[in-house]
Design an enzyme around this catalytic site. Structure first.
Site, PDB file in Angstrom:
ATOM      1  N   GLY B  43      59.600  62.753  21.051  1.00 19.93           N
ATOM      2  CA  GLY B  43      58.298  62.632  20.830  1.00 19.93           C
ATOM      3  C   GLY B  43      58.035  64.160  19.978  1.00 19.93           C
ATOM      4  NE  ARG B 331      40.540  64.148  27.511  1.00 16.09           N
ATOM      5  CZ  ARG B 331      41.762  64.065  26.828  1.00 16.09           C
ATOM      6  NH1 ARG B 331      42.837  63.944  27.273  1.00 16.09           N
ATOM      7  NH2 ARG B 331      41.677  63.895  25.573  1.00 16.09           N
ATOM      8  CG  HIS B 401      45.086  59.451  28.535  1.00 14.79           C
ATOM      9  ND1 HIS B 401      45.278  58.974  27.442  1.00 14.79           N
ATOM     10  CD2 HIS B 401      44.702  60.783  28.031  1.00 14.79           C
ATOM     11  CE1 HIS B 401      45.329  59.707  26.526  1.00 14.79           C
ATOM     12  NE2 HIS B 401      45.069  60.804  26.793  1.00 14.79           N
ATOM     13  NE  ARG B 435      46.564  66.107  28.172  1.00 13.31           N
ATOM     14  CZ  ARG B 435      45.926  65.570  27.366  1.00 13.31           C
ATOM     15  NH1 ARG B 435      45.472  66.345  26.252  1.00 13.31           N
ATOM     16  NH2 ARG B 435      45.722  64.306  27.256  1.00 13.31           N
ATOM     17  CG  LEU B 441      48.335  66.099  20.082  1.00 13.51           C
ATOM     18  CD1 LEU B 441      47.327  65.698  18.894  1.00 13.51           C
ATOM     19  CD2 LEU B 441      49.496  65.168  19.902  1.00 13.51           C
TER      20      LEU B 441
END
Lengths: 255, 636, 218
Positions: B43, B331, B401, B435, B441
């Site tokens: 990835g 989040r 997630h 996070r 990313l």
């Protein structure tokens, strides 16, 4: 549930690349809110419960972006809806009692592995032939040192949106990979970063595509219609032009 | 401190990485091709690492269970990537990104690692632009930014709603170039099933060829794992169907400590559940919160359609509770708030969903501008739910997630097994207990492009290697073990399918190790997971053969690992008697219901050493905050 | 020259050959039709048109040779592309949904092309050969009007022209696409012009046998 859909599936089963395949009938009852792949999940769970081998199909992100899933549903890759991948197809788009034919992608360059899974590694080989900008890590200049007009960046993005699912090849009557190849070539041909290798890229990628047994484009534009990302056939025109101009201008006389 | 040495270099935080890079030993260019590096997972982190190591001249073998590196789940990241470029002149800096990340992680991450992450973040953008990644731009031709949760500056670079795709394709193109050069050998459709440790160091892996079922062995001088996170332990998550923990779990069982397994991120903006057959949950990019307002009806039992609920009867609970960050609160806070209002019975139609309303932004900016920004997200929503989000507010609910926990690594990204490096989501290093959006990313690419190429060289240059080939006894032993397990799985022939057990495990984890946890639930769930594990090994039904493409068998192996990992997550959550970030223990909250940290007793990384299935030893890495002031996180 | 053969044998090279020869044939058809329309002017007009061409016979011969080459390239390259493309797609789907994603015209180029090819041979045998073998003594108008008044030949001609129209309708815009001339702004215009062109060519040619069959001399 009462509002379940009762459907008749005709699914292509083939135990290995060399085996003779055939359609097998299954009857399923499924919620209209389920996705097409979730319907197959349920079918597989039932098959496993009865000690039967489940239908092999590939999928991963189930959000229409990874490009892993792909099957031909009633003659169309990714099914009857436009601009979605198979994983985004929901059962509410089918009618109760309908018969659904499910087949693997078919093309010489995409040999069947098992049931609905096909080998699309040819796409990787095409990218390896030149689908990149040769820049080593750490050697880049500041990102804003290179202004790129918003429109060009946006057009490049449109081309770059390809998910490599292979629906274009699957639907093309010639098994041509032109849409896939052209999208990558166009993305880099539009951007200033792609200029240094522009000619060589077009030459190398097309040569690899031909070598791998893809057909040539006869402009039916079925690929554009079936592409889950709506990649335009203008990319193909651009590739034709890029290739012609590369062949005319490049100093490569060997091939 | 115990046996965990973080190897953080001394000195001021701004110069740690620079000095460290200078102090790292180098491998002579001519010698690089003598070193074989195994990279598992391709990835963002894995592909960027494999490509960069290949560019440097190492002999790289890269492995992926996908048919192509381009399928990795990094591709699904929508919103963007953070970088401290300060192109917007809004006061951003490396230090601010560092600060935001540490604070967002609720002071449970290692300062030096996070600072380095912020430091190289700008280089990532440069690199990606050079690769031809079509980031969004302003009319003047310069890069555009947007803001994201947990930050008050605009530092997120994006490519419509498909940033992860574009970055992954960039890394994939760099990797493809190295494959073409011959410096990277790519092995697709291989699943790592064991790590080979010889003389205490990682020297190879054992994989299953997913097409033929053959067990294959590969040796190398170092092994790099970049195999992502373990959210699929919940069965329903935003992760891809095949994302799994098997590689890191097998490495854990070979000696790599597992750090902070209970730190899981529940993403606030996902589509609500539709029914029993649901196979995964779909994320709607958090970037929607830039222009969207989250609300529920003020009254319980208010089942009117959203458009008929007048303004003053709506509760914009995030704006109400956190006025300064509002809808852009981090989040964990947003997710928990959604759960709270739904638990009060104020969710949409009394169920588990809240509204994410962009109607005001559509009015203010025009439909066209919203379409440009979020068009693909809106289309996706319409397609899945059958509702038009331009007319009706979207319904969202939190879903698992991302996992901040992962294999423990030091400053060099090396695990407790020498020679085993862990990158990206698979390690624990940068996000603490939570996070921030657009940071995954960033971390994956920072690790792959800019950290591992330096640190692995030091390991190779300073280690004496004895020659090892796949004929070594350890390889044979491991191969037998792997074959044994495959045989075992196929021979049980019980009554329950793999998916059914996975769903059961998922429900247990979601209910008791999900958004809110408590001692009683955790104690219960540990027993329940043990029982389920026993049931699995007694009564699972894995059909098909071993020497064939057998997806049920693949899943069975992964679920077997989840059944052990799930227990560790609960164990860790039970051990951590505090609330921090994504780990919320109901016993530990402030009067307003906010997470209450216990810095005195739990300011450490919990690194678990595997002893036996269901038995771990806890090691602690104390977290020192030299450069930032420990504070209670406040987004009010 | 290896690069040149590699180029012309590449998938895109073959298509460019089709497009390039196709565009030349498109132009040729306009000229041919313009000449044919002089049939409406009666025997004198048509024969004087033919007579004018006799004067520049050497030039006509060169053009004929070039035209023959273009036709041969177009036809044989077309058949080759079709044959090779068939090999790239050895098995078709059990359920066919092609009508949902592409036009009939685009999928039947080989079929319409083959019919036009057969027509071309018959056409040459019927008109070109007797005329040239006749050493310029032949009354071309008599020959043409005679054939067109024959219902079997006339209707064969009409059907062939209809299929030629189908072929051109796709071929016109397809040639532009292959040459790389597909612009967001102008391509729909090109497609429209292609359809108008194809319609005019088909009607223009087909109108002649219709005229001689049903209207001439009545």
């Amino acid at each position: 549930m009462n509002n379940n859909l009762n459907l008749k599936l005709k699914v292509w089963r083939q135990s290995n690349p060399k085996a003779v395949g055939a359609f097998v009938d299954y009857n399923v009852s499924v919620s209209p809110d389920a996705s097409f792949l979730e319907m197959l999940d349920e079918l597989n769970n039932e098959l496993e419960k009865n000690n039967q081998e489940p239908v092999v199909f590939e999928s991963d992100c189930r959000e229409g972006i990874c490009g892993t899933c792909g099957m031909v549903i009633n003659g169309e890759p990714h099914g009857p809806l436009r601009k979605i991948a198979t994983c985004q197809l929901h059962m509410r788009n089918f009618k109760d009692g309908q018969t659904i034919w499910v087949e693997p992608f078919r093309a010489k360059a995409f040999p069947i592995i098992k049931d609905l899974a096909v080998d699309r590694s040819a796409f990787d080989k095409i990218i390896q032939a030149g689908g990149y900008i040769s820049v080593n890590t750490g050697s880049a200049q500041d990102a804003n040192a290179l202004p790129i007009s918003k429109d060009i960046a946006s057009d490049a993005f449109d081309s770059a949106a390809c998910i490599g699912c292979g629906a274009c090849v699957a639907t093309c009557k010639n098994g041509s990979a032109m849409l896939f190849v052209s999208a990558k070539v166009t993305q880099f041909a539009l951007l200033p970063q792609g200029q240094p290798e522009r000619q060589q890229r077009a030459e190398a990628m097309v040569a690899k595509m031909d070598e791998l047994g893809f057909g040539s484009c006869s402009n039916t534009y079925a690929c554009e219609a079936e592409c889950p990302k709506g990649i335009s056939v203008r990319n193909i025109a651009k590739l034709n032009h890029e290739y012609l101009s590369a062949k005319c201008k490049s100093t490569n006389v060997e091939a | 401190m115990g046996i965990l040495d973080s190897k953080v270099p001394a000195g001021p935080i701004e110069s740690k990485w620079t000095n460290h890079k200078f102090n790292l030993k180098l491998v002579n260019p001519a010698n690089k091709r003598k070193y074989e590096i195994i990279v598992v997972g391709t990835g963002l982190a894995g592909a960027s690492a494999a490509a960069t190591l290949g560019e440097l001249g190492y002999k790289v073998k890269a492995f992926s269970f996908h048919d192509s590196p381009r399928r990795a789940h990094s591709i699904a990241a929508q919103g963007g990537i953070n970088a401290a470029k300060n192109y917007q002149n809004d006061g951003d800096s490396i230090f601010r990104l560092f600060y935001d990340t540490i604070k967002g992680g609720d002071f449970r991450a290692r300062e030096a690692n996070v600072y380095r992450l912020a430091e190289v973040s700008g280089n990532i953008i440069d690199q990606c632009v050079a690769q031809g990644v079509p980031f969004a731009r302003e009319y003047g031709g310069l890069l555009d930014n947007r803001s994201f949760g947990g930050a008050q500056v605009s530092r997120t670079f994006y490519a419509r709603g498909q940033t992860g795709q574009q970055l992954l394709l960039g890394a994939y193109s760099a990797l493809s170039r190295q494959i073409n050069n011959g410096s990277v050998q790519m092995f697709n459709r291989r699943e790592m099933l064991d790590l080979i440790v010889i003389d205490g160091a990682a020297r190879g892996i054992v994989v299953r060829n997913l097409l033929t079922g053959e067990i294959e062995k590969y040796s190398g001088h170092a092994v790099v794992l970049a195999t992502g996170g373990y959210s699929n332990v919940f069965f329903l998550s935003t992760n891809a169907m095949n994302s799994n923990a098997t590689a890191i779990w097998r490495a854990h069982k070979k000696g790599a400590f597992f750090a902070n397994p209970c730190y899981t991120q529940i993403h606030p903006t996902c589509l609500p559940l539709h029914g029993e057959s649901q196979s995964k949950l779909t994320l709607m990019s958090e970037s929607l919160r830039n222009d969207g307002r989250v609300w529920v009806p003020k009254k319980k039992g208010d089942h009117r359609p959203p458009n008929q609920i007048p303004e003053d009867e709506r509760d914009y609970y995030l704006e109400r509770k956190y006025p300064s960050y509002g809808n852009l609160s981090p989040r964990d806070i947003s997710s928990r708030s959604a759960k709270e209002v739904c638990d009060e019975g104020r969710g949409v139609n009394g169920g588990e969903a809240v509204y994410l309303d962009l109607s005001e932004a559509i009015k203010r900016l025009g439909k066209k501008s919203i379409e440009e920004k979020y068009g693909n997200l809106f289309d996706m929503y319409a397609n899945i739910t059958g509702e038009n989000p331009y007319d009706v507010p979207m319904k969202i609910y939190p879903a698992p997630h991302y996992t901040m926990g992962g294999l423990w690594v030091d400053y060099n990204l090396m695990s407790t097994v020498p020679g085993l490096f862990v990158l990206g989501e698979a390690n624990f290093s940068d996000h603490g207990a939570n996070r921030l959006g657009a940071s995954a990313l960033m971390q994956g690419l920072a690790d792959g492009y800019f950290v591992i190429p330096y640190t692995i060289g030091d390991y190779l240059a300073t280690t004496k290697f004895s020659p090892v080939s796949v004929t070594h006894d350890e390889f044979k032993k491991s191969e037998e073990g792997v074959k044994e397990q495959v045989k075992k799985l196929l021979s049980i022939k019980g009554k329950i399918t793999v998916d059914e057990i996975h769903k059961k495990l998922g429900r247990l984890m979601w209910n008791k190790v999900g958004m809110a946890r408590n001692e009683k639930g955790l104690k219960e769930v540990i027993g329940e997971i043990k029982e389920l594990r026993e049931e699995f090994w007694k009564n699972v039904n894995v059909v098909g053969k071993d020497n064939d493409l057998n997806q049920t068998l693949e899943r069975a192996g992964r679920v077997a690992d989840y059944l052990e990992l799930g227990e560790l997550m609960a164990t860790d959550a039970l051990n951590r008697n505090e609330s921090c970030g994504g780990h919320f223990r109901e016993e530990y909250q402030t009067e307003e219901g906010e997470a209450k940290r216990d810095d005195e007793n739990y300011r450490y990384v919990a690194a678990w050493q595997f002893e036996n299935v269901g038995k771990w030893n806890l090691h602690k890495e104390q977290l020192e905050f030299e450069f930032l002031h420990l504070a209670q996180r406040s987004y009010k | 020259m290896s690069w040149f053969w590699q180029f012309t044998n590449s998938s895109i090279g073959k298509k460019l050959t089709m497009a390039f020869t196709g565009i030349l044939l498109i132009i040729f058809l306009i000229i041919h039709l313009a000449g044919n329309l002089s049939l409406y002017g009666g025997e004198k007009a048509f024969n004087s048109y033919a007579g004018t061409l006799e004067i520049v016979k050497p030039l006509i011969r060169i053009i004929e040779i070039l035209l023959a080459l273009i036709f041969i390239l177009h036809i044989f390259n077309g058949i080759r592309v079709w044959w090779e493309n068939k090999k790239s797609k050895p098995i078709d789907y059990a359920i066919n949904a092609k009508s949902k994603n592409s036009t009939l015209f685009s999928r039947t180029m080989i079929h319409t092309g083959v019919v036009v090819f057969i027509f071309l041979i018959i056409h040459l045998v019927t008109f070109w050969y007797p005329y040239n073998a006749g050493g310029g003594e032949l009354n071309l108008y008599q020959l043409v009007s005679g054939r067109f008044s024959d219902p079997i030949y006339g209707w064969f001609y009409i059907v062939a022209m209809l299929l030629l129209g189908f072929h051109l309708n796709h071929g016109f815009q397809s040639a532009f696409q292959t040459m790389g001339w597909n612009h967001k702004k102008y391509f729909s215009l090109i497609q429209l012009i292609g359809t108008i062109y194809a319609t005019l060519i088909a009607i223009g040619f087909a109108s002649l046998p219709i005229y001689f069959l049903y209207f001439h001399g009545r």
